[in-house]
Design a protein around this motif. Structure first.
Motif, PDB file in Angstrom:
ATOM      1  N   ALA A  94       5.691 -14.556  -4.037  1.00 29.95           N
ATOM      2  CA  ALA A  94       5.699 -14.212  -2.603  1.00 29.95           C
ATOM      3  C   ALA A  94       6.175 -13.208  -3.232  1.00 29.95           C
ATOM      4  O   ALA A  94       7.515 -12.520  -2.544  1.00 29.95           O
ATOM      5  N   LEU A  95       5.488 -12.185  -3.553  1.00 28.07           N
ATOM      6  CA  LEU A  95       6.066 -10.487  -3.356  1.00 28.07           C
ATOM      7  C   LEU A  95       5.826  -9.893  -2.059  1.00 28.07           C
ATOM      8  O   LEU A  95       5.618  -9.713  -1.433  1.00 28.07           O
ATOM      9  N   ARG A  96       7.217  -8.944  -2.071  1.00 25.35           N
ATOM     10  CA  ARG A  96       7.986  -8.583  -0.375  1.00 25.35           C
ATOM     11  C   ARG A  96       8.623  -6.641  -0.558  1.00 25.35           C
ATOM     12  O   ARG A  96       9.158  -7.039  -2.265  1.00 25.35           O
ATOM     13  N   GLN A  97       7.013  -6.163  -0.195  1.00 25.21           N
ATOM     14  CA  GLN A  97       8.177  -4.469  -0.967  1.00 25.21           C
ATOM     15  C   GLN A  97       8.446  -4.167   1.123  1.00 25.21           C
ATOM     16  O   GLN A  97       7.271  -3.985   1.423  1.00 25.21           O
ATOM     17  N   ARG A  98       9.453  -2.804   0.842  1.00 20.84           N
ATOM     18  CA  ARG A  98       9.773  -2.546   2.173  1.00 20.84           C
ATOM     19  C   ARG A  98       9.806  -1.108   1.628  1.00 20.84           C
ATOM     20  O   ARG A  98       9.400  -0.248   0.784  1.00 20.84           O
ATOM     21  N   TYR A  99       9.948  -0.108   2.986  1.00 18.41           N
ATOM     22  CA  TYR A  99       9.528   0.691   3.141  1.00 18.41           C
ATOM     23  C   TYR A  99      10.740   1.356   3.971  1.00 18.41           C
ATOM     24  O   TYR A  99      10.547   1.529   5.111  1.00 18.41           O
ATOM     25  N   GLY A 100      12.409   1.702   3.481  1.00 18.36           N
ATOM     26  CA  GLY A 100      12.861   1.697   4.626  1.00 18.36           C
ATOM     27  C   GLY A 100      12.692   0.054   5.949  1.00 18.36           C
ATOM     28  O   GLY A 100      13.175  -0.923   5.172  1.00 18.36           O
ATOM     29  N   GLU A 101      12.380   0.685   6.901  1.00 21.46           N
ATOM     30  CA  GLU A 101      12.996  -0.662   7.139  1.00 21.46           C
ATOM     31  C   GLU A 101      10.935  -1.024   7.496  1.00 21.46           C
ATOM     32  O   GLU A 101      11.142  -1.772   8.523  1.00 21.46           O
ATOM     33  N   PHE A 102       9.854  -0.833   7.198  1.00 22.24           N
ATOM     34  CA  PHE A 102       8.487  -0.959   6.975  1.00 22.24           C
ATOM     35  C   PHE A 102       8.291  -2.208   5.580  1.00 22.24           C
ATOM     36  O   PHE A 102       8.636  -1.479   4.786  1.00 22.24           O
ATOM     37  N   GLU A 103       7.974  -3.199   6.228  1.00 23.18           N
ATOM     38  CA  GLU A 103       7.207  -4.325   5.177  1.00 23.18           C
ATOM     39  C   GLU A 103       6.195  -4.049   5.510  1.00 23.18           C
ATOM     40  O   GLU A 103       4.861  -4.594   5.574  1.00 23.18           O
ATOM     41  N   ALA A 104       5.694  -3.515   4.112  1.00 22.50           N
ATOM     42  CA  ALA A 104       4.641  -3.162   3.563  1.00 22.50           C
ATOM     43  C   ALA A 104       3.768  -4.597   3.234  1.00 22.50           C
ATOM     44  O   ALA A 104       2.971  -4.567   3.210  1.00 22.50           O
ATOM     45  N   VAL A 105       4.853  -4.949   2.461  1.00 19.90           N
ATOM     46  CA  VAL A 105       4.037  -6.320   1.985  1.00 19.90           C
ATOM     47  C   VAL A 105       4.181  -6.994   2.160  1.00 19.90           C
ATOM     48  O   VAL A 105       6.342  -7.511   1.664  1.00 19.90           O
TER      49      VAL A 105
END
Ligand SMILES: Nc1ncnc2c1ncn2[C@@H]1O[C@H](COP(=O)(O)OP(=O)(O)OP(=O)(O)O)[C@@H](O)[C@H]1O
Length: 350
Positions: A25-36
């Motif tokens: 359940a990996l999640r990754q954000r750059y600021g507001e943008f959820e890339a994963v």
């Protein structure tokens, strides 16, 4: 590799059957943008797992978390049972990383660069891999300064550096980008031999043939999510079979009634392209995991195996042709390809 939605507790390293890589359940954000956006997969020791995907799908971001460059934003990741960010000092000596942009010193020669990496491997207690330059086919460039290498040659050097410490897990981010076809095939041979020697490999690529040749399991990512995953055969089965033939009819006849009265096959409408006074008709049948048939039209349920689906579709087609006293010219039934599966993922996600 298996897909899983539930959160799992990683087993201690060294236990037989432990995954080499576990992403939950990996999640990754750059600021507001959820890339994963909540991806999960497992790679077993000695397996080669390929992450395919569109530009910006989140492949490199996922690799960077697994390589320990950034902590997981959500969910969890384990490499050889370790948290790659929190426990990177313990993990780093056991992994090899081939980045998209290698960070070499341009003034050093190829041989000096490899020797420096061999020295670093020895510093952390590894017996450095001899012959890394020969392995990647750079023997005739050993005395060349790194800055004078071509793009494809630099990728080969990247690979040599990634394997010099005999890593247990090797991360290859687009390993053959910029290589000519021959160099690419040579590199596939090198990667194949590393796998045969027991190295677990995670690879991202835009070359579907690369994944098809090398991967034990693969996943197709699009916009931060995994849309299809499994063995190459399983993912290709998602694409469904394709039936094509030509009709010896004037285009006007069919244009007047789009599709004429061609039947739906397995709930799928035909697409027609017109050339030289004949129409090429294509049906792309639903794959193994397709949902309900398009257009709400009747079709076999999704529990029908693809082979039976193609068989039934052909029977319907022949009955239609006989009823119209037509011959289906250049009739072809072909298995879906990885490219079909890829395009289906991208198309469905639009
Ligand atoms: N440092 C960053 N800051 C902000 N956004 C980023 C950053 N790095 C990546 N992104 C964005 O996150 C998304 C995923 O990028 P990523 O590089 O992981 O994709 P990718 O699947 O490797 O793409 P490609 O195949 O084009 O290399 C993209 O939309 C990208 O623009």
């Amino acid at each position: 590799m298996r897909m899983t939605d539930e959160t799992t507790t990683p087993s201690p390293p060294g236990t037989s059957g432990d995954p080499a890589v576990e992403v939950t359940a990996l999640r990754q954000r750059y600021g507001e943008f959820e890339a994963v956006r909540g991806i999960s997969f497992t790679v077993r020791p000695g397996e080669l797992f390929a992450l395919l995907g569109t530009n910006g799908a989140g492949k490199t971001t996922t690799m960077e978390v697994l390589e320990g460059f950034r902590p997981a934003g959500g969910g969890s990741v384990r490499v050889l049972g370790l948290d790659p960010y929190a426990q990177r000092r313990r993990l780093r000596p056991r992994i090899g990383i081939m980045l998209q942009e290698g960070g070499f010193l341009g003034d050093l020669t190829v041989a000096e660069t490899v020797a420096a990496w061999q020295g670093m491997a020895a510093d952390v207690g590894h017996e450095p891999l001899p012959g890394a330059i020969e392995l990647v086919g750079l023997a005739d460039k050993a005395k060349t300064r790194v800055r004078q290498l071509s793009g494809g040659q630099k990728r080969r050097l990247d690979l040599a550096l990634a394997v010099v410490s005999r890593p247990e897990v090797l991360f290859l981010d687009e390993p053959t980008t910029g290589m000519d076809p021959e160099a690419r095939r040579d590199t596939w041979t090198v990667i194949g031999s590393l796998k045969a020697a027991g190295t677990t490999i995670l690879l991202t690529t835009h070359y579907l043939e690369e994944a098809e040749r090398l991967a034990d399991h693969l996943a197709i990512m699009h916009r931060g999510e995994i849309h299809s995953a499994g063995t190459v055969d399983e993912v290709v089965a998602d694409a469904g079979d394709r039936i094509t033939f030509r009709l010896p009819v004037q285009p006007e006849t069919l244009r007047a009634r789009p599709g004429g009265d061609l039947p739906f096959l397995a709930g799928t409408a035909p697409t027609l392209t017109y050339t030289d006074g004949s129409a090429t008709v294509t049906y792309t049948l639903p794959g193994t995991s397709s949902g309900s048939p398009p257009n709400g039209s009747p079709g076999p349920g999704t529990d029908v195996p693809p082979a039976a689906r193609a068989h039934a579709a052909l029977a319907t087609l022949f009955a239609w042709a006989a009823g119209h006293d037509l011959t289906l010219e250049r009739l072809e039934v072909r298995r879906g390809t990885l490219e079909d599966a890829f395009l289906r993922v991208v198309g469905e996600a639009r």
